[in-house]
Write an enzyme that holds these catalytic residues in place. Structure first.
Site, mmCIF file in Angstrom:
data_model
loop_
_atom_site.group_PDB
_atom_site.id
_atom_site.type_symbol
_atom_site.label_atom_id
_atom_site.label_comp_id
_atom_site.label_asym_id
_atom_site.label_seq_id
_atom_site.Cartn_x
_atom_site.Cartn_y
_atom_site.Cartn_z
ATOM 1 N N ASP A 8 0.867 -1.162 0.000
ATOM 2 C CA ASP A 8 0.000 0.000 0.000
ATOM 3 C C ASP A 8 0.919 1.231 0.000
ATOM 4 O O ASP A 8 2.107 1.133 0.330
ATOM 5 C CB ASP A 8 -0.896 -0.020 1.231
ATOM 6 C CG ASP A 8 -1.810 1.186 1.315
ATOM 7 O OD1 ASP A 8 -2.430 1.533 0.297
ATOM 8 O OD2 ASP A 8 -1.904 1.784 2.401
ATOM 9 N N ASP A 10 -0.211 5.074 0.870
ATOM 10 C CA ASP A 10 -0.477 6.131 1.846
ATOM 11 C C ASP A 10 -0.484 5.591 3.272
ATOM 12 O O ASP A 10 -1.162 4.606 3.577
ATOM 13 C CB ASP A 10 -1.819 6.791 1.537
ATOM 14 C CG ASP A 10 -1.824 7.419 0.151
ATOM 15 O OD1 ASP A 10 -0.818 8.046 -0.210
ATOM 16 O OD2 ASP A 10 -2.838 7.270 -0.571
ATOM 17 N N ASP A 184 -1.408 -0.302 6.117
ATOM 18 C CA ASP A 184 -1.669 0.352 7.403
ATOM 19 C C ASP A 184 -3.127 0.292 7.825
ATOM 20 O O ASP A 184 -3.449 0.636 8.963
ATOM 21 C CB ASP A 184 -1.295 1.835 7.307
ATOM 22 C CG ASP A 184 -2.278 2.597 6.419
ATOM 23 O OD1 ASP A 184 -3.093 3.386 6.937
ATOM 24 O OD2 ASP A 184 -2.258 2.375 5.199
#
Length: 224
Positions: A8, A10, A184
């Site tokens: 991922d 961001d 995250d």
């Protein structure tokens, strides 16, 4: 066969949300109405954090904003955005983690819900060749239309797009002895759940709880 390493973007490889920060950059520089745009941008970001965001609705908002401007102007603004906002957030631990997989010969890709216009220069700056991102529609002249091609690259959409990307290369997830995904957010639990090595990376509270319950490793690239 080499392993697969998916990331991922961001709050995983960078400690910011590139889509949100791009919107704030446009508002801050006066490209869009600062008050109205910043308010709408913040509303969407809060929905994302809460896990209630409608990704198609947000992408129509983001891409519709881009479509108001010529591509050449957008590219010039994006260069400034990279220098002022993104590059300072590209920290050594993230570079090192990517390099570890690249040096091992793994097939490395960034899989992000953010659109390709915003994220392609970031992937390039990280030295990552493969990017799976929300796909904006372009005219024959390369101008953005404001529309989204296909389904969003979020939630289960990340599985759909990742499998399609692999299939285009004659591959499937099961072809890899080990497949890693670093993320995250609880929004990525669908893709995290089908790789051999899900790794909660700088996880928010909801993903932290899920990772602990399922025995997934947790790493923090930015606050150690």
């Amino acid at each position: 066969m080499k392993n697969l390493a998916l990331f991922d973007l961001d709050h995983t490889l960078i400690p910011i949300d590139s889509d949100y920060e791009w919107g704030q950059f446009l508002a801050r520089t006066g490209v869009v109405d600062p008050d109205a745009f910043a308010k709408r941008n913040a509303e969407f970001f809060a929905q994302y954090q809460a896990g209630t965001l409608d990704p198609a609705e947000y992408l129509e908002f983001a891409l519709g904003t881009l479509a108001q401007f010529p591509r050449a102007q957008l590219d010039a603004w994006h260069q400034d955005f990279m220098q002022q906002v993104v590059q300072p957030a590209m920290l050594p631990p993230a570079h090192a983690l990517l390099k570890k997989h690249q040096d091992a010969g793994d097939l490395v890709a960034i899989v992000t819900a953010t659109n390709r216009f915003v994220t392609a220069p970031i992937a390039q700056a990280f030295g990552v060749e493969h990017l799976i991102a929300a796909e904006p529609e372009f005219t024959e002249n390369g101008e953005l239309t404001g529309k989204l091609l296909g389904i969003p690259t979020s939630g289960t959409g990340k599985i759909t797009h990742t499998k399609a990307w692999l299939a285009a290369r004659g591959l499937a997830l099961d072809d890899f002895q080990r497949s890693y995904f670093y993320s995250d957010s609880q929004n990525d639990i669908p893709l995290l759940s089908i790789v051999t090595d899900p790794i909660a990376t700088n996880p928010n509270a909801l993903l932290t709880a899920h990772a602990q319950a399922h025995g997934w490793p947790i790493i923090n690239l930015f606050n150690d």
